[in-house]
Design a protein around this motif. Sequence first.
Motif, PDB file in Angstrom:
ATOM      1  N   ALA B  52      52.674 190.322   7.903  1.00  0.00           N
ATOM      2  CA  ALA B  52      52.014 189.436   6.940  1.00  0.00           C
ATOM      3  C   ALA B  52      51.798 188.034   7.511  1.00  0.00           C
ATOM      4  O   ALA B  52      50.966 187.278   7.003  1.00  0.00           O
ATOM      5  CB  ALA B  52      52.838 189.363   5.654  1.00  0.00           C
ATOM      6  N   SER B  53      52.557 187.688   8.561  1.00  0.00           N
ATOM      7  CA  SER B  53      52.370 186.374   9.194  1.00  0.00           C
ATOM      8  C   SER B  53      51.124 186.346  10.071  1.00  0.00           C
ATOM      9  O   SER B  53      50.674 185.280  10.493  1.00  0.00           O
ATOM     10  CB  SER B  53      53.590 186.008  10.056  1.00  0.00           C
ATOM     11  OG  SER B  53      54.754 186.055   9.273  1.00  0.00           O
ATOM     12  N   GLN B  54      50.584 187.550  10.383  1.00  0.00           N
ATOM     13  CA  GLN B  54      49.358 187.612  11.188  1.00  0.00           C
ATOM     14  C   GLN B  54      48.163 187.307  10.278  1.00  0.00           C
ATOM     15  O   GLN B  54      48.138 187.749   9.122  1.00  0.00           O
ATOM     16  CB  GLN B  54      49.183 189.011  11.784  1.00  0.00           C
ATOM     17  CG  GLN B  54      50.375 189.505  12.594  1.00  0.00           C
ATOM     18  CD  GLN B  54      50.581 188.707  13.863  1.00  0.00           C
ATOM     19  OE1 GLN B  54      49.638 188.523  14.625  1.00  0.00           O
ATOM     20  NE2 GLN B  54      51.793 188.219  14.073  1.00  0.00           N
ATOM     21  N   PRO B  55      47.156 186.608  10.781  1.00  0.00           N
ATOM     22  CA  PRO B  55      46.015 186.250   9.930  1.00  0.00           C
ATOM     23  C   PRO B  55      45.306 187.507   9.395  1.00  0.00           C
ATOM     24  O   PRO B  55      45.002 188.422  10.153  1.00  0.00           O
ATOM     25  CB  PRO B  55      45.081 185.480  10.873  1.00  0.00           C
ATOM     26  CG  PRO B  55      45.876 185.179  12.087  1.00  0.00           C
ATOM     27  CD  PRO B  55      47.023 186.110  12.147  1.00  0.00           C
ATOM     28  N   GLY B  56      45.103 187.520   8.093  1.00  0.00           N
ATOM     29  CA  GLY B  56      44.294 188.576   7.476  1.00  0.00           C
ATOM     30  C   GLY B  56      45.004 189.881   7.198  1.00  0.00           C
ATOM     31  O   GLY B  56      44.420 190.785   6.606  1.00  0.00           O
TER      32      GLY B  56
END
Lengths: 138, 272
Positions: B52-56
Amino acid sequence: MSSLLPAVAEQLFRDIQRTYRDTSHIPDDLLIALKFVFGPCALQALDLVDQRSVTCLSSPSGRKAFQVIGASGRLYTCFVSCHYCPCPAFAYTVLRRNEGLLCKHILAAYLCQAMGVTQQESVSDQQMSMLLSGTAAP
Amino acid sequence: MTDILNLVFRTFASPAELRASPPAPVPRSSALLLGENSLSRSVLLLAAVTAASQPGLRVVFFTRTLIRSLPASLQKLVPSPESLKKIQFCYPRTMEELLQQVAALHESPSTAPPSLIIVDGLEGFLLGSGGGSHRELHPGGQSCAAHLSALLCDTAAFLSRVLEQRSSSAGPCRVIASFQSEVEAGPASREPSASDPILDILDRYFQVRCTLDPDGGYEAAAAGLQQVWHVYLSGRGITEASCSKDCGDGPAVAREWKLLLFPNGLMEFKVV
Protein backbone atom coordinates in the motif's frame (compact mmCIF):
# COMPACT_ATOMS: atom_id res chain seq x y z
CA MET A 1 -6.60 -21.33 -19.56
CA SER A 2 -4.58 -23.15 -22.26
CA SER A 3 -1.22 -22.51 -20.56
CA LEU A 4 -2.38 -24.86 -17.77
CA LEU A 5 -2.28 -27.81 -20.14
CA PRO A 6 0.62 -29.97 -21.26
CA ALA A 7 1.99 -29.02 -24.68
CA VAL A 8 0.49 -32.12 -26.29
CA ALA A 9 -3.02 -31.13 -25.21
CA GLU A 10 -2.53 -27.52 -26.32
CA GLN A 11 -1.39 -28.72 -29.74
CA LEU A 12 -4.36 -31.07 -29.96
CA PHE A 13 -6.83 -28.24 -29.33
CA ARG A 14 -5.05 -26.08 -31.92
CA ASP A 15 -5.33 -28.93 -34.47
CA ILE A 16 -9.02 -29.40 -33.66
CA GLN A 17 -9.61 -25.66 -33.99
CA ARG A 18 -7.90 -25.46 -37.39
CA THR A 19 -9.49 -28.62 -38.81
CA TYR A 20 -12.98 -27.84 -37.55
CA ARG A 21 -12.78 -24.30 -38.91
CA ASP A 22 -11.85 -25.63 -42.37
CA THR A 23 -14.08 -28.71 -42.55
CA SER A 24 -16.72 -28.46 -39.75
CA HIS A 25 -15.62 -31.94 -38.83
CA ILE A 26 -13.17 -33.61 -36.42
CA PRO A 27 -11.33 -36.47 -38.19
CA ASP A 28 -10.84 -39.88 -36.57
CA ASP A 29 -7.13 -39.42 -35.89
CA LEU A 30 -7.82 -36.34 -33.75
CA LEU A 31 -10.66 -38.13 -31.95
CA ILE A 32 -8.31 -41.03 -31.17
CA ALA A 33 -5.68 -38.55 -29.95
CA LEU A 34 -8.32 -36.91 -27.75
CA LYS A 35 -9.21 -40.29 -26.22
CA PHE A 36 -5.52 -41.10 -25.78
CA VAL A 37 -4.72 -37.83 -23.96
CA PHE A 38 -7.87 -37.44 -21.86
CA GLY A 39 -9.09 -41.03 -21.43
CA PRO A 40 -12.73 -41.98 -20.95
CA CYS A 41 -13.93 -38.43 -20.26
CA ALA A 42 -13.15 -37.48 -23.89
CA LEU A 43 -16.23 -39.32 -25.20
CA GLN A 44 -18.47 -37.85 -22.49
CA ALA A 45 -17.11 -34.37 -23.22
CA LEU A 46 -17.87 -34.80 -26.94
CA ASP A 47 -21.43 -35.73 -25.98
CA LEU A 48 -21.70 -32.46 -24.06
CA VAL A 49 -20.32 -30.59 -27.09
CA ASP A 50 -22.92 -32.26 -29.36
CA GLN A 51 -25.64 -31.10 -26.98
CA ARG A 52 -24.19 -27.56 -27.01
CA SER A 53 -23.96 -27.77 -23.22
CA VAL A 54 -21.30 -25.09 -22.73
CA THR A 55 -22.23 -21.43 -22.25
CA CYS A 56 -19.82 -18.56 -21.75
CA LEU A 57 -21.39 -16.18 -19.24
CA SER A 58 -20.37 -12.51 -19.28
CA SER A 59 -21.27 -9.73 -16.88
CA PRO A 60 -21.07 -5.93 -17.38
CA SER A 61 -17.81 -5.78 -15.40
CA GLY A 62 -16.20 -7.92 -18.11
CA ARG A 63 -15.93 -10.99 -15.90
CA LYS A 64 -16.49 -14.28 -17.70
CA ALA A 65 -17.12 -17.87 -16.62
CA PHE A 66 -18.16 -21.10 -18.29
CA GLN A 67 -21.37 -22.83 -17.35
CA VAL A 68 -21.75 -26.45 -18.39
CA ILE A 69 -24.98 -28.44 -18.26
CA GLY A 70 -24.06 -31.88 -16.95
CA ALA A 71 -25.58 -35.15 -18.14
CA SER A 72 -27.99 -35.02 -15.19
CA GLY A 73 -29.09 -31.49 -16.09
CA ARG A 74 -27.16 -29.90 -13.25
CA LEU A 75 -25.25 -26.68 -14.00
CA TYR A 76 -21.52 -26.52 -13.26
CA THR A 77 -19.66 -23.20 -13.19
CA CYS A 78 -16.01 -23.41 -14.32
CA PHE A 79 -13.42 -20.62 -14.29
CA VAL A 80 -11.85 -19.23 -17.46
CA SER A 81 -8.28 -18.88 -16.20
CA CYS A 82 -7.74 -21.99 -14.07
CA HIS A 83 -9.05 -25.51 -13.68
CA TYR A 84 -11.86 -26.06 -11.19
CA CYS A 85 -15.22 -27.74 -11.50
CA PRO A 86 -17.62 -28.44 -8.62
CA CYS A 87 -18.53 -31.86 -10.06
CA PRO A 88 -17.81 -35.06 -8.08
CA ALA A 89 -15.49 -36.43 -10.80
CA PHE A 90 -13.19 -33.41 -10.52
CA ALA A 91 -13.11 -33.73 -6.71
CA TYR A 92 -12.37 -37.46 -6.82
CA THR A 93 -10.38 -38.17 -9.98
CA VAL A 94 -8.45 -34.93 -10.38
CA LEU A 95 -8.05 -33.57 -6.85
CA ARG A 96 -8.11 -36.64 -4.65
CA ARG A 97 -6.58 -39.37 -6.81
CA ASN A 98 -4.58 -37.08 -9.10
CA GLU A 99 -5.42 -39.38 -12.01
CA GLY A 100 -6.65 -36.94 -14.60
CA LEU A 101 -5.95 -33.46 -15.90
CA LEU A 102 -9.56 -32.35 -15.89
CA CYS A 103 -13.18 -33.52 -15.86
CA LYS A 104 -15.56 -33.86 -18.83
CA HIS A 105 -17.11 -30.45 -18.14
CA ILE A 106 -13.82 -28.54 -18.38
CA LEU A 107 -12.79 -30.61 -21.40
CA ALA A 108 -16.13 -29.81 -23.06
CA ALA A 109 -15.46 -26.09 -22.43
CA TYR A 110 -12.04 -26.40 -24.13
CA LEU A 111 -13.55 -28.29 -27.09
CA CYS A 112 -16.42 -25.84 -27.53
CA GLN A 113 -13.95 -22.96 -27.50
CA ALA A 114 -11.75 -24.69 -30.09
CA MET A 115 -14.76 -25.47 -32.31
CA GLY A 116 -16.38 -22.08 -31.83
CA VAL A 117 -19.67 -23.57 -30.62
CA THR A 118 -19.82 -22.03 -27.14
CA GLN A 119 -23.20 -20.45 -26.37
CA GLN A 120 -23.09 -16.86 -25.10
CA GLU A 121 -25.20 -15.39 -22.31
CA SER A 122 -25.17 -12.16 -20.28
CA VAL A 123 -25.75 -12.05 -16.55
CA SER A 124 -25.65 -9.20 -14.02
CA ASP A 125 -22.49 -8.60 -11.95
CA GLN A 126 -24.32 -9.83 -8.85
CA GLN A 127 -25.45 -13.02 -10.59
CA MET A 128 -21.87 -13.58 -11.77
CA SER A 129 -20.59 -13.19 -8.18
CA MET A 130 -23.14 -15.72 -6.93
CA LEU A 131 -22.21 -18.20 -9.65
CA LEU A 132 -18.47 -17.83 -9.02
CA SER A 133 -18.90 -18.26 -5.27
CA GLY A 134 -21.17 -21.27 -5.73
CA THR A 135 -24.02 -19.63 -3.83
CA ALA A 136 -26.36 -19.33 -6.82
CA ALA A 137 -29.07 -21.97 -7.07
CA PRO A 138 -28.02 -24.37 -9.84
CA MET B 1 3.02 -11.75 -5.10
CA THR B 2 6.50 -13.03 -4.59
CA ASP B 3 7.83 -9.67 -5.71
CA ILE B 4 6.01 -7.98 -2.81
CA LEU B 5 7.26 -10.64 -0.36
CA ASN B 6 10.78 -10.01 -1.59
CA LEU B 7 10.21 -6.28 -1.14
CA VAL B 8 9.05 -6.96 2.43
CA PHE B 9 12.19 -8.97 3.18
CA ARG B 10 14.37 -6.22 1.76
CA THR B 11 12.44 -3.39 3.45
CA PHE B 12 12.83 -5.03 6.84
CA ALA B 13 16.41 -6.19 6.34
CA SER B 14 19.39 -4.52 7.98
CA PRO B 15 21.07 -1.83 5.82
CA ALA B 16 24.22 -3.97 5.56
CA GLU B 17 22.14 -6.76 4.04
CA LEU B 18 20.81 -4.45 1.36
CA ARG B 19 24.29 -3.31 0.37
CA ALA B 20 25.43 -6.93 0.17
CA SER B 21 22.66 -8.22 -2.06
CA PRO B 22 21.45 -6.44 -5.19
CA PRO B 23 17.69 -6.57 -5.77
CA ALA B 24 16.73 -9.65 -7.72
CA PRO B 25 13.88 -9.66 -10.22
CA VAL B 26 11.30 -12.06 -8.86
CA PRO B 27 8.23 -13.65 -10.39
CA ARG B 28 4.91 -11.90 -9.81
CA SER B 29 3.11 -15.09 -8.96
CA SER B 30 0.61 -16.08 -6.28
CA ALA B 31 2.24 -17.21 -3.06
CA LEU B 32 1.25 -19.41 -0.16
CA LEU B 33 2.78 -18.49 3.18
CA LEU B 34 3.17 -21.62 5.24
CA GLY B 35 3.87 -21.57 8.96
CA GLU B 36 2.75 -20.60 12.43
CA ASN B 37 -0.30 -18.40 11.99
CA SER B 38 0.47 -15.40 14.24
CA LEU B 39 3.90 -14.97 12.62
CA SER B 40 2.35 -15.44 9.16
CA ARG B 41 -0.21 -12.74 10.01
CA SER B 42 2.59 -10.31 10.92
CA VAL B 43 4.35 -11.03 7.60
CA LEU B 44 1.03 -10.56 5.75
CA LEU B 45 0.50 -7.21 7.48
CA LEU B 46 4.04 -6.16 6.54
CA ALA B 47 3.22 -7.19 2.95
CA ALA B 48 -0.07 -5.24 2.99
CA VAL B 49 1.55 -2.05 4.29
CA THR B 50 4.59 -2.41 2.02
CA ALA B 51 2.35 -2.83 -1.03
CA ALA B 52 0.00 0.00 0.00
CA SER B 53 3.03 2.30 0.38
CA GLN B 54 3.68 1.90 -3.36
CA PRO B 55 1.98 4.56 -5.51
CA GLY B 56 -1.40 3.45 -6.84
CA LEU B 57 -1.48 0.02 -5.21
CA ARG B 58 -4.61 -0.98 -3.28
CA VAL B 59 -4.82 -4.02 -0.99
CA VAL B 60 -7.73 -6.19 0.18
CA PHE B 61 -6.99 -8.13 3.37
CA PHE B 62 -9.34 -11.00 4.32
CA THR B 63 -9.02 -12.34 7.86
CA ARG B 64 -11.14 -13.90 10.59
CA THR B 65 -9.02 -12.25 13.28
CA LEU B 66 -9.76 -8.66 14.22
CA ILE B 67 -6.60 -6.66 13.54
CA ARG B 68 -6.13 -4.54 16.67
CA SER B 69 -2.54 -3.41 16.16
CA LEU B 70 0.21 -3.43 13.59
CA PRO B 71 3.39 -5.49 14.06
CA ALA B 72 6.07 -3.72 16.12
CA SER B 73 8.27 -3.33 13.04
CA LEU B 74 5.57 -1.18 11.48
CA GLN B 75 5.05 0.84 14.63
CA LYS B 76 8.68 1.83 14.38
CA LEU B 77 8.53 2.46 10.63
CA VAL B 78 5.19 4.25 10.80
CA PRO B 79 3.20 3.91 7.58
CA SER B 80 1.42 7.04 6.40
CA PRO B 81 -2.34 7.29 7.05
CA GLU B 82 -2.81 7.46 3.26
CA SER B 83 -1.10 4.07 2.92
CA LEU B 84 -3.27 2.50 5.61
CA LYS B 85 -6.40 3.87 3.93
CA LYS B 86 -5.47 1.91 0.81
CA ILE B 87 -5.83 -1.36 2.74
CA GLN B 88 -9.39 -2.64 2.94
CA PHE B 89 -9.82 -5.09 5.82
CA CYS B 90 -12.64 -7.62 5.39
CA TYR B 91 -13.76 -10.02 8.09
CA PRO B 92 -15.64 -12.98 6.61
CA ARG B 93 -16.61 -15.48 9.31
CA THR B 94 -17.07 -18.57 7.17
CA MET B 95 -15.76 -20.11 3.98
CA GLU B 96 -19.06 -19.24 2.26
CA GLU B 97 -18.73 -15.55 3.23
CA LEU B 98 -15.10 -15.51 2.08
CA LEU B 99 -16.07 -17.02 -1.31
CA GLN B 100 -18.86 -14.45 -1.70
CA GLN B 101 -16.62 -11.50 -0.83
CA VAL B 102 -13.78 -12.61 -3.14
CA ALA B 103 -16.27 -13.36 -5.95
CA ALA B 104 -17.74 -9.84 -5.60
CA LEU B 105 -14.39 -8.04 -6.06
CA HIS B 106 -15.14 -7.53 -9.78
CA GLU B 107 -18.35 -5.62 -9.03
CA SER B 108 -16.99 -2.14 -8.26
CA PRO B 109 -15.65 -0.70 -11.51
CA SER B 110 -15.65 2.90 -10.23
CA THR B 111 -12.91 2.35 -7.66
CA ALA B 112 -9.44 1.19 -8.62
CA PRO B 113 -9.18 -2.60 -8.33
CA PRO B 114 -6.82 -4.05 -5.74
CA SER B 115 -3.31 -5.02 -6.78
CA LEU B 116 -2.92 -7.39 -3.87
CA ILE B 117 -5.43 -9.82 -2.37
CA ILE B 118 -4.40 -11.26 0.99
CA VAL B 119 -6.15 -14.13 2.79
CA ASP B 120 -4.99 -14.69 6.35
CA GLY B 121 -5.37 -18.18 7.84
CA LEU B 122 -6.87 -20.40 5.14
CA GLU B 123 -6.96 -23.24 7.69
CA GLY B 124 -9.47 -21.28 9.77
CA PHE B 125 -11.86 -21.17 6.83
CA LEU B 126 -11.21 -24.74 5.71
CA LEU B 127 -11.41 -26.38 9.11
CA GLY B 128 -14.61 -26.21 11.10
CA SER B 129 -14.43 -25.17 14.72
CA GLY B 130 -15.32 -28.55 16.18
CA GLY B 131 -15.21 -28.97 19.92
CA GLY B 132 -12.12 -30.12 21.75
CA SER B 133 -8.62 -30.01 20.41
CA HIS B 134 -9.37 -31.88 17.19
CA ARG B 135 -10.80 -29.74 14.42
CA GLU B 136 -12.82 -31.31 11.66
CA LEU B 137 -12.09 -30.71 8.01
CA HIS B 138 -14.78 -28.72 6.24
CA PRO B 139 -17.08 -31.13 4.35
CA GLY B 140 -15.49 -31.64 0.92
CA GLY B 141 -12.37 -29.93 2.26
CA GLN B 142 -10.17 -30.62 -0.77
CA SER B 143 -12.81 -29.43 -3.21
CA CYS B 144 -13.46 -26.39 -1.03
CA ALA B 145 -9.73 -25.54 -0.96
CA ALA B 146 -9.62 -25.93 -4.75
CA HIS B 147 -12.70 -23.73 -5.22
CA LEU B 148 -11.30 -20.90 -3.09
CA SER B 149 -7.81 -21.15 -4.64
CA ALA B 150 -9.22 -21.21 -8.18
CA LEU B 151 -11.51 -18.27 -7.40
CA LEU B 152 -8.56 -16.28 -6.04
CA CYS B 153 -6.44 -17.07 -9.13
CA ASP B 154 -9.29 -16.31 -11.55
CA THR B 155 -10.12 -13.07 -9.73
CA ALA B 156 -6.46 -11.98 -9.79
CA ALA B 157 -6.25 -12.78 -13.52
CA PHE B 158 -9.41 -10.74 -14.18
CA LEU B 159 -8.29 -7.77 -12.05
CA SER B 160 -4.86 -7.86 -13.72
CA ARG B 161 -6.59 -7.41 -17.10
CA VAL B 162 -8.66 -4.51 -15.70
CA LEU B 163 -5.52 -2.83 -14.32
CA GLU B 164 -3.80 -3.35 -17.67
CA GLN B 165 -6.73 -1.85 -19.61
CA ARG B 166 -6.61 1.20 -17.35
CA SER B 167 -2.93 1.52 -18.29
CA SER B 168 -2.23 1.43 -14.62
CA SER B 169 1.23 0.72 -13.27
CA ALA B 170 -0.47 -0.97 -10.32
CA GLY B 171 -0.85 -4.30 -12.12
CA PRO B 172 -0.74 -7.21 -12.15
CA CYS B 173 -2.97 -8.23 -9.25
CA ARG B 174 -1.21 -10.66 -6.90
CA VAL B 175 -2.53 -13.10 -4.31
CA ILE B 176 -0.91 -14.15 -1.07
CA ALA B 177 -2.56 -16.48 1.42
CA SER B 178 -1.33 -18.03 4.65
CA PHE B 179 -1.94 -21.58 5.79
CA GLN B 180 -0.88 -23.48 8.89
CA SER B 181 -0.79 -27.15 8.11
CA GLU B 182 -2.22 -29.45 10.76
CA VAL B 183 0.29 -32.06 9.67
CA GLU B 184 3.17 -29.63 9.98
CA ALA B 185 2.06 -28.66 13.48
CA GLY B 186 2.46 -32.22 14.70
CA PRO B 187 5.70 -32.91 16.55
CA ALA B 188 6.40 -36.10 14.57
CA SER B 189 6.67 -34.48 11.16
CA ARG B 190 8.82 -31.59 9.96
CA GLU B 191 7.92 -32.16 6.32
CA PRO B 192 4.64 -30.33 5.65
CA SER B 193 4.08 -31.77 2.21
CA ALA B 194 4.28 -35.33 3.50
CA SER B 195 0.61 -36.09 3.80
CA ASP B 196 -1.48 -32.95 4.09
CA PRO B 197 -4.31 -33.39 1.57
CA ILE B 198 -5.21 -29.68 1.69
CA LEU B 199 -1.64 -28.54 1.06
CA ASP B 200 -1.47 -30.82 -1.99
CA ILE B 201 -4.46 -28.97 -3.41
CA LEU B 202 -3.18 -25.48 -2.53
CA ASP B 203 0.12 -26.27 -4.27
CA ARG B 204 -1.81 -26.83 -7.52
CA TYR B 205 -2.97 -23.22 -7.58
CA PHE B 206 -0.23 -21.25 -5.77
CA GLN B 207 2.97 -21.16 -7.82
CA VAL B 208 5.24 -20.17 -4.94
CA ARG B 209 5.41 -21.53 -1.43
CA CYS B 210 7.04 -19.41 1.28
CA THR B 211 7.77 -21.61 4.29
CA LEU B 212 8.43 -20.17 7.75
CA ASP B 213 10.34 -22.79 9.68
CA PRO B 214 11.49 -22.32 13.31
CA ASP B 215 15.23 -22.64 13.88
CA GLY B 216 15.93 -25.52 16.21
CA GLY B 217 19.54 -24.51 16.86
CA TYR B 218 21.03 -22.55 19.70
CA GLU B 219 22.10 -19.56 17.62
CA ALA B 220 19.06 -17.59 18.74
CA ALA B 221 19.70 -18.15 22.43
CA ALA B 222 23.39 -17.44 21.98
CA ALA B 223 22.68 -14.17 20.22
CA GLY B 224 20.15 -13.12 22.83
CA LEU B 225 17.36 -13.15 20.29
CA GLN B 226 13.87 -14.26 20.98
CA GLN B 227 13.38 -16.42 17.92
CA VAL B 228 15.02 -17.27 14.61
CA TRP B 229 12.97 -18.51 11.66
CA HIS B 230 14.10 -19.78 8.29
CA VAL B 231 12.15 -18.43 5.32
CA TYR B 232 12.29 -20.65 2.23
CA LEU B 233 10.90 -19.76 -1.18
CA SER B 234 10.04 -22.79 -3.32
CA GLY B 235 7.59 -23.98 -5.95
CA ARG B 236 7.32 -23.90 -9.71
CA GLY B 237 7.07 -20.09 -9.78
CA ILE B 238 10.57 -19.90 -8.30
CA THR B 239 12.11 -22.74 -10.31
CA GLU B 240 10.70 -21.39 -13.58
CA ALA B 241 12.05 -17.93 -12.73
CA SER B 242 15.44 -19.43 -11.89
CA CYS B 243 15.51 -21.39 -15.16
CA SER B 244 14.80 -18.25 -17.15
CA LYS B 245 17.42 -16.35 -15.13
CA ASP B 246 20.01 -19.04 -15.89
CA CYS B 247 19.60 -18.17 -19.53
CA GLY B 248 19.80 -14.44 -18.84
CA ASP B 249 22.13 -12.11 -16.99
CA GLY B 250 19.99 -11.12 -14.00
CA PRO B 251 20.75 -12.15 -10.42
CA ALA B 252 18.96 -15.25 -9.15
CA VAL B 253 15.97 -15.03 -6.83
CA ALA B 254 17.04 -15.33 -3.19
CA ARG B 255 15.45 -18.60 -2.10
CA GLU B 256 16.28 -18.50 1.58
CA TRP B 257 16.12 -15.77 4.17
CA LYS B 258 16.47 -15.77 7.92
CA LEU B 259 13.89 -13.95 10.04
CA LEU B 260 15.07 -12.63 13.38
CA LEU B 261 12.26 -11.91 15.81
CA PHE B 262 13.52 -9.73 18.65
CA PRO B 263 12.05 -9.66 22.17
CA ASN B 264 10.57 -6.20 21.49
CA GLY B 265 8.65 -7.61 18.51
CA LEU B 266 10.90 -6.13 15.83
CA MET B 267 11.50 -8.32 12.80
CA GLU B 268 14.59 -8.34 10.64
CA PHE B 269 15.26 -10.39 7.52
CA LYS B 270 18.71 -11.60 6.45
CA VAL B 271 19.70 -13.29 3.21
CA VAL B 272 21.13 -16.77 3.84
